[in-house]
Design a protein around this motif. Structure first.
Motif, PDB file in Angstrom:
ATOM      1  N   GLU A  76      68.311  -0.584  94.656  1.00  0.00           N
ATOM      2  CA  GLU A  76      66.350  -0.727  94.645  1.00  0.00           C
ATOM      3  C   GLU A  76      65.615  -0.495  95.538  1.00  0.00           C
ATOM      4  O   GLU A  76      64.804  -0.150  95.638  1.00  0.00           O
ATOM      5  CB  GLU A  76      66.081  -2.178  93.809  1.00  0.00           C
ATOM      6  N   VAL A  77      66.300  -1.113  96.748  1.00  0.00           N
ATOM      7  CA  VAL A  77      65.924  -1.009  97.926  1.00  0.00           C
ATOM      8  C   VAL A  77      66.095   1.354  98.613  1.00  0.00           C
ATOM      9  O   VAL A  77      65.202   0.850  98.942  1.00  0.00           O
ATOM     10  CB  VAL A  77      66.853  -1.513  99.061  1.00  0.00           C
ATOM     11  N   GLU A  78      66.997   1.313  97.508  1.00  0.00           N
ATOM     12  CA  GLU A  78      66.810   2.842  98.513  1.00  0.00           C
ATOM     13  C   GLU A  78      65.890   3.266  97.295  1.00  0.00           C
ATOM     14  O   GLU A  78      64.677   3.973  97.789  1.00  0.00           O
ATOM     15  CB  GLU A  78      68.320   3.671  98.130  1.00  0.00           C
ATOM     16  N   ARG A  79      65.468   3.578  95.883  1.00  0.00           N
ATOM     17  CA  ARG A  79      64.580   3.260  94.810  1.00  0.00           C
ATOM     18  C   ARG A  79      63.606   2.710  95.858  1.00  0.00           C
ATOM     19  O   ARG A  79      62.486   4.004  95.927  1.00  0.00           O
ATOM     20  CB  ARG A  79      64.774   3.214  93.707  1.00  0.00           C
ATOM     21  N   ALA A  80      62.474   1.526  96.171  1.00  0.00           N
ATOM     22  CA  ALA A  80      61.914   1.491  96.998  1.00  0.00           C
ATOM     23  C   ALA A  80      61.653   2.541  98.186  1.00  0.00           C
ATOM     24  O   ALA A  80      60.350   3.146  97.949  1.00  0.00           O
ATOM     25  CB  ALA A  80      61.641   0.139  97.626  1.00  0.00           C
ATOM     26  N   GLN A  81      62.242   3.040  98.547  1.00  0.00           N
ATOM     27  CA  GLN A  81      62.208   3.799 100.156  1.00  0.00           C
ATOM     28  C   GLN A  81      61.982   5.191  99.892  1.00  0.00           C
ATOM     29  O   GLN A  81      61.045   5.759  99.775  1.00  0.00           O
ATOM     30  CB  GLN A  81      63.311   3.227 100.480  1.00  0.00           C
ATOM     31  N   ALA A  82      62.448   5.342  99.277  1.00  0.00           N
ATOM     32  CA  ALA A  82      62.741   6.340  98.093  1.00  0.00           C
ATOM     33  C   ALA A  82      61.042   6.897  97.914  1.00  0.00           C
ATOM     34  O   ALA A  82      60.342   7.591  98.116  1.00  0.00           O
ATOM     35  CB  ALA A  82      63.151   6.844  97.109  1.00  0.00           C
ATOM     36  N   GLN A  87      55.354   8.618  98.529  1.00  0.00           N
ATOM     37  CA  GLN A  87      54.019   8.059  98.648  1.00  0.00           C
ATOM     38  C   GLN A  87      53.733   8.618  99.826  1.00  0.00           C
ATOM     39  O   GLN A  87      52.561   9.417 100.189  1.00  0.00           O
ATOM     40  CB  GLN A  87      54.184   7.041  98.464  1.00  0.00           C
ATOM     41  N   GLU A  88      54.563   8.640 100.867  1.00  0.00           N
ATOM     42  CA  GLU A  88      53.830   8.802 102.683  1.00  0.00           C
ATOM     43  C   GLU A  88      54.066  10.713 102.706  1.00  0.00           C
ATOM     44  O   GLU A  88      52.725  11.398 103.085  1.00  0.00           O
ATOM     45  CB  GLU A  88      55.262   8.318 103.433  1.00  0.00           C
ATOM     46  N   THR A 154      60.874   2.524 112.179  1.00  0.00           N
ATOM     47  CA  THR A 154      62.044   2.810 110.444  1.00  0.00           C
ATOM     48  C   THR A 154      62.412   3.673 110.985  1.00  0.00           C
ATOM     49  O   THR A 154      63.512   4.084 110.384  1.00  0.00           O
ATOM     50  CB  THR A 154      60.258   2.984 109.699  1.00  0.00           C
ATOM     51  N   ARG A 155      61.926   4.983 111.629  1.00  0.00           N
ATOM     52  CA  ARG A 155      62.749   6.467 111.764  1.00  0.00           C
ATOM     53  C   ARG A 155      64.332   6.292 111.924  1.00  0.00           C
ATOM     54  O   ARG A 155      64.871   7.819 111.834  1.00  0.00           O
ATOM     55  CB  ARG A 155      61.817   7.412 112.648  1.00  0.00           C
ATOM     56  N   ARG A 156      64.087   5.069 113.164  1.00  0.00           N
ATOM     57  CA  ARG A 156      65.286   5.103 113.501  1.00  0.00           C
ATOM     58  C   ARG A 156      66.100   4.734 112.997  1.00  0.00           C
ATOM     59  O   ARG A 156      67.141   4.605 112.861  1.00  0.00           O
ATOM     60  CB  ARG A 156      65.215   3.592 115.056  1.00  0.00           C
TER      61      ARG A 156
END
Length: 156
Positions: A76-82, A87-88, A154-156
């Motif tokens: 779920e976390v991975e899906r949310a990040q995806a 969106q970005e 976040t990028r790190r």
């Protein structure tokens, strides 16, 4: 011989015959009881082994369920990040996130070509207007900088 002696011999012989006849039966019964006890002992031992195995497997199943729940949460976390990244990406495609691409010292250079609304809202001193009073908002700059820092982390 006397009659008493004959009767005594006959009684002794009858007792010996009775013992010889009954003795195998008594032995058979004793062995049957012994076999019954051994079988009950084996049953208890095997039942205990099965219960221990069942307990072990139940523990493993519970652990597997917990790991599956954790994997579900991670998915779920991975899906949310995806979704966030998608969106970005859409914001960048539309030119609505150009302010994230342009460093502060490059603002003047990209001012006319940037599609970001933040660059259009800059006042004469380089601050961002808050949209209500036309004044420069230090808070907006601070939030912007905080957002930039968060993005770098976040990028790190």
């Amino acid at each position: 011989m006397s009659t008493g002696l004959i009767i005594a011999i006959v009684i002794v012989v009858l007792i010996l015959v009775a013992l010889l006849v009954l003795l195998p039966r008594m032995r058979a019964k004793a062995e049957e009881r012994k076999a019954q006890k051994e079988l009950e002992s084996r049953r208890e031992r095997v039942a205990t082994e099965h219960r221990e195995e069942a307990s072990t497997r139940a523990s493993r199943a519970e652990q597997a369920e917990q790991e599956a729940a954790l994997a579900q949460k991670n998915a779920e976390v991975e899906r949310a990040q995806a979704q966030r990244h998608e969106q970005e990406a859409q914001l960048h495609e539309r030119g609505m996130a150009d302010d994230k691409l342009i460093e502060d010292d490059e603002r003047d250079r990209f001012d006319r070509v940037s599609g970001s609304t933040a660059t259009a809202d800059r006042d004469d001193r380089g601050g961002i207007r808050d949209g209500t009073t036309g004044d420069t908002s230090d808070r907006a700059d601070t939030e912007y900088e905080q957002g930039r820092e968060d993005e770098r982390e976040t990028r790190r």
